[in-house]
Design an enzyme around this catalytic site. Structure first.
Site, PDB file in Angstrom:
ATOM      1  CB  ALA A  57      -0.890  -0.017   1.238  1.00 51.99           C
ATOM      2  CB  VAL A  83       4.874   1.088   4.159  1.00 50.95           C
ATOM      3  CG1 VAL A  83       4.859   2.556   3.762  1.00 50.95           C
ATOM      4  CG2 VAL A  83       3.960   0.835   5.358  1.00 50.95           C
ATOM      5  CE  LYS A  84       4.409  -0.504  -5.098  1.00 51.38           C
ATOM      6  NZ  LYS A  84       3.412  -0.566  -6.168  1.00 51.38           N
ATOM      7  CG  LEU A  85       8.075   4.251   2.018  1.00 55.83           C
ATOM      8  CD1 LEU A  85       9.210   4.098   3.029  1.00 55.83           C
ATOM      9  CD2 LEU A  85       7.195   5.440   2.394  1.00 55.83           C
TER      10      LEU A  85
END
Ligand code: G3P
Length: 215
Positions: A57, A83-85
């Site tokens: 996400a 967590v997509k960064l």
């Protein structure tokens, strides 16, 4: 090799789970924007219930503090949230902090070996080079995958190479040849992997012969 499904569409995820081929899911803001009538967090929660593996996400903040805040909120949705960064200085800084806190991070929008090295040094769980988008602009997406996999083999880094922006079956086969850890693909690419005209023809022939025999 793990297969992730690159979508926010619940029906496609359900079908991939049924086939036994969904080891995880990747989403991005563009994919989730297509799924109207439901909040972003709710959609991620539903996906996390359907798939036990990592579910990416993405944050939409672009500054370090904002990414940390959004990343921590996303991580609270379910234990399998990744967590997509984005691979920016702020994104990599936030990646280092969240990874140390035990949050899985997917460093996304990777287009160079240099960026993949930074992601590994920051402790990312996954790095996502976008092969299709590189091919689109005349660069060699799978060449970058080979380069990153080769570099990572020199070290003890735990970061997994997640081949993203897959557009066709050949991308998946090449990723497997190279030994990439994960391929994330749209459901239609997964469907295409099953297809071969000789399988269809052979099955038709077997059944026709069987039915003719009267057995
Ligand atoms: O999820 C990121 C990536 O897979 C996007 O693919 O087709 O929009 O380049 P694409």
């Amino acid at each position: 090799m793990k297969f992730f499904i690159d979508t926010g569409h619940l029906e496609d995820i359900r079908k991939a789970v049924e086939l036994g081929m969904a080891d995880g899911v990747t989403t991005n803001p563009s994919l989730l924007a297509k799924e109207t009538g439901i909040s972003f967090h709710k959609q991620i929660a539903l996906i996390c219930e359907m798939v036990k593996g990592p579910v990416s996400a993405e944050v939409v903040a672009t500054d370090y503090e904002g990414m940390l805040k959004q990343g921590r909120e996303l991580a609270k949705i379910a234990p399998n949230v990744t967590v997509k960064l984005p691979l920016t200085p702020d994104g990599i800084r936030a990646c280092g902090v969240l990874s140390k806190e035990g949050v899985m991070v997917n460093a996304t929008l990777c287009f160079s070996a240099a960026q993949a090295i930074l992601a590994a040094k920051a402790g990312a769980t996954f790095v996502s080079p976008f092969v299709g988008r590189m091919d689109d602009v005349g660069e060699h997406g799978m060449g970058l995958i080979r380069e990153i996999v080769d570099i990572y083999r020199n070290y003890e880094w735990k970061t997994q190479v997640l081949v993203a922006s897959i557009r066709h079956v050949t991308h998946v086969i090449e990723a497997a040849h190279i030994g990439a850890h994960v391929a994330t693909m749209p459901f239609k690419v997964l469907e295409q992997m099953y297809k071969h005209p000789l399988t269809t023809l052979g099955l038709e022939q077997f059944l026709a012969d069987w039915n003719k025999s009267g057995l």
